[in-house]
Design an enzyme around this catalytic site. Structure first.
Site, PDB file in Angstrom:
ATOM      1  N   ASP A  52       0.819  -1.222   0.000  1.00 28.13           N
ATOM      2  CA  ASP A  52       0.000   0.000   0.000  1.00 28.13           C
ATOM      3  C   ASP A  52       0.850   1.269   0.000  1.00 28.13           C
ATOM      4  OD1 ASP A  52      -2.246  -1.665   0.210  1.00 28.13           O
ATOM      5  OD2 ASP A  52      -2.082  -1.696   2.384  1.00 28.13           O
TER       6      ASP A  52
ATOM      7  N   LYS B  39       2.004   2.250  -5.043  1.00 22.97           N
ATOM      8  CA  LYS B  39       2.674   1.772  -6.271  1.00 22.97           C
ATOM      9  C   LYS B  39       1.812   1.986  -7.499  1.00 22.97           C
ATOM     10  CE  LYS B  39       3.272  -2.334  -4.451  1.00 22.97           C
ATOM     11  NZ  LYS B  39       2.951  -2.114  -3.034  1.00 22.97           N
TER      12      LYS B  39
ATOM     13  N   GLY C 163      -4.102  -4.479  -4.357  1.00 19.50           N
ATOM     14  CA  GLY C 163      -5.122  -3.550  -4.828  1.00 19.50           C
ATOM     15  C   GLY C 163      -4.446  -2.241  -5.127  1.00 19.50           C
ATOM     16  N   HIS C 164      -4.454  -1.860  -6.390  1.00 21.69           N
ATOM     17  CA  HIS C 164      -3.825  -0.593  -6.756  1.00 21.69           C
ATOM     18  C   HIS C 164      -4.910   0.421  -7.078  1.00 21.69           C
ATOM     19  CE1 HIS C 164       0.168  -2.727  -7.950  1.00 21.69           C
ATOM     20  NE2 HIS C 164      -0.024  -2.632  -6.658  1.00 21.69           N
TER      21      HIS C 164
ATOM     22  N   GLN D  49       2.438  -5.826  -3.098  1.00 21.88           N
ATOM     23  CA  GLN D  49       2.779  -5.887  -1.664  1.00 21.88           C
ATOM     24  C   GLN D  49       4.071  -5.092  -1.362  1.00 21.88           C
ATOM     25  OE1 GLN D  49       1.967  -9.446  -2.960  1.00 21.88           O
ATOM     26  NE2 GLN D  49      -0.089  -8.676  -2.768  1.00 21.88           N
TER      27      GLN D  49
END
Ligand code: IMP
Length: 429
Positions: free
Chosen positions: A13, A16, A40-41, A225
């Site tokens: 988080d 990225k 999750g981006h 990650q």
């Protein structure tokens, strides 16, 4: 031209998604090489928010080739949903823009069921996984009992492998985990639908990637990650089940290691973590709540509130050294505006001794105390800054101090979610 690699240097988080989206403007191919839809981006483009869990963040640039490499674990239900959602919004117009490795392992419904049941049974000691079946899918891969994307297209072989797996997993789910068994027919029928939906994208992605590099295409490898969630180098067992570090990127993408040139480490200007496990600089007070609110620190995948704390230079220094980070992209600096003074963890104290690196055992993590350095904060908005010189003096000082403490030069500073709220210091390709 060698590939550029993006890695998270904290507990994930780090922001990225925004950085990959920005760099993808100059890339031809963007590749995910490990993890799955635990990632999750979140991207904000033209005021519109997009959350991506599997497809590389390059997808918002039409014409980029997005690859899901052999090291990824793929939940086909999620991938099909993501493709359809992107298509509805006008992205991914051409099937050739998405390539899915035939060697990537499939996440199956029993992986999700096992992941969630185990977490429930662990109770207070749970890892806090995303419940997406990531760990059980990697377990099957390493046990050599997994089912891969390519296996979907051998219908007889797929049926046999699925029968074996469902029999074995149902035994485990019922007898050990106390869960209801899953229906072979239901899984088989669903996966037959996914087979047809995914067929246009399935490829020998590694081979295509090597050919693209040989043809001079610009390749961006998108890590998921963060290093502290790496299965070997993170806060084990509170980690994910894949290798996050730069050393694993080549294998997971299907490249020789020398094909990777620049390595960009992403670090948030403070620290967050979602799920259980050690977090020495965590703020459990009103300031932690403020960072969560101002930084919108809620998991992009699960919506869980993220734990927030001071920047931990021990963690990022470890990631920089371990991954060979050439340049640091510092994100969310704007969230710290108005926090005065700021604290930065420069080392840990354990049993009267100073530690400059993360320890290896849970007992050590639980017993250490962080050592802080204080820096003056700033109150001015960072909004219009487009170079380091535009930053308020104390913000610049903070950025420079972090770079010195972690041992990597600043490549980029993000001061807001939109693409243009970014200070670029160097060229990353
Ligand atoms: P799993 O990857 O779902 O098995 O979860 C293991 C640990 O990694 C949990 O603490 C998760 O919250 C964390 N985790 C997994 N993926 C991400 C991510 O993309 N960002 C932040 N934390 C993650």
């Amino acid at each position: 031209m060698p590939a550029t690699l993006i890695v998270g240097t904290q507990w994930g988080d780090e922001g990225k998604g925004k950085i990959v989206d920005l760099l993808a403007a100059d890339a031809d191919v963007v590749v995910r090489f490990h993890g799955g839809n635990n990632a999750g981006h979140t991207l904000v483009v033209n005021g519109e928010k997009t959350v991506l869990n599997l497809i590389p963040a390059g997808v918002l640039h039409p014409g980029r080739i997005c690859m899901i490499g052999p090291g990824v674990v793929v939940d086909p239900e999620v991938l099909v949903g993501e493709i359809e959602a992107l298509r509805k919004r006008g992205y991914l117009k051409d099937d050739r823009w998405l390539r899915l490795s035939e060697r990537a392992h499939l996440i199956m419904p029993y992986h999700r069921a096992i992941d969630r049941a185990r977490e429930r049974l662990r109770g207070a000691g749970s890892i806090g996984t995303t419940g997406r079946g990531i760990g059980p899918a990697y377990e099957d891969k390493m046990a050599r009992t997994g089912i891969r994307v390519g296996d979907l297209f051998d219908e007889v072989g797929f049926r046999e492998a699925l029968e074996r797996s469902v029999r074995e997993k149902n035994g485990y789910l019922e007898a050990i985990l106390g869960e209801a068994p899953l229906s072979f027919d239901a899984i088989h029928d669903c996966y037959a639908v996914y087979r047809e939906r995914l067929r246009p994208f399935v490829a020998d992605a590694g081979e295509e990637l090597r050919a693209a590099l040989a043809a001079g295409r610009r390749v961006l490898l998108e890590g998921a990650q963060g290093v502290m969630l790496d299965v070997d180098h993170g806060t084990y067992p509170f980690v994910t089940s894949s290798s996050v570090v730069s050393g694993a990127a080549a294998g997971g993408a299907g490249l020789p290691p020398r094909a990777i040139g620049r390595i960009i480490g992403i670090a948030k200007a403070y620290t967050t973590r979602v799920g259980g496990g050690p977090f020495p600089t965590e703020l459990t007070d009103a300031l932690g709540d403020r960072l969560r609110a101002d930084g919108d620190e809620y998991g992009a995948t699960t919506g869980r509130p993220r734990r927030c704390g001071w920047f931990d230079a021990v963690v990022v220094r470890h990631a920089v050294a371990l991954c060979g980070v050439d340049g640091l992209a510092l994100t969310k600096l704007d969230v710290l505006t108005g926090v005065d003074p700021l604290r930065v963890c420069t080392g840990y104290e354990l049993g009267g001794r100073r530690l400059d690196r993360p320890p290896a055992t849970q007992r050590a993590w639980e017993s250490l105390t962080p050592c802080y350095e204080e820096l003056p904060g700033w109150r001015e908005s960072l909004g219009g800054a487009r170079s380091l010189a535009d930053l308020p003096a104390n913000a610049r000082r903070y950025v420079e101090r972090l770079a010195a403490l972690v041992g990597a030069p600043i490549a980029l500073v993000s001061i807001g979610a939109p693409r243009d709220e970014t200070i670029r210091v160097g060229d990353v390709f």
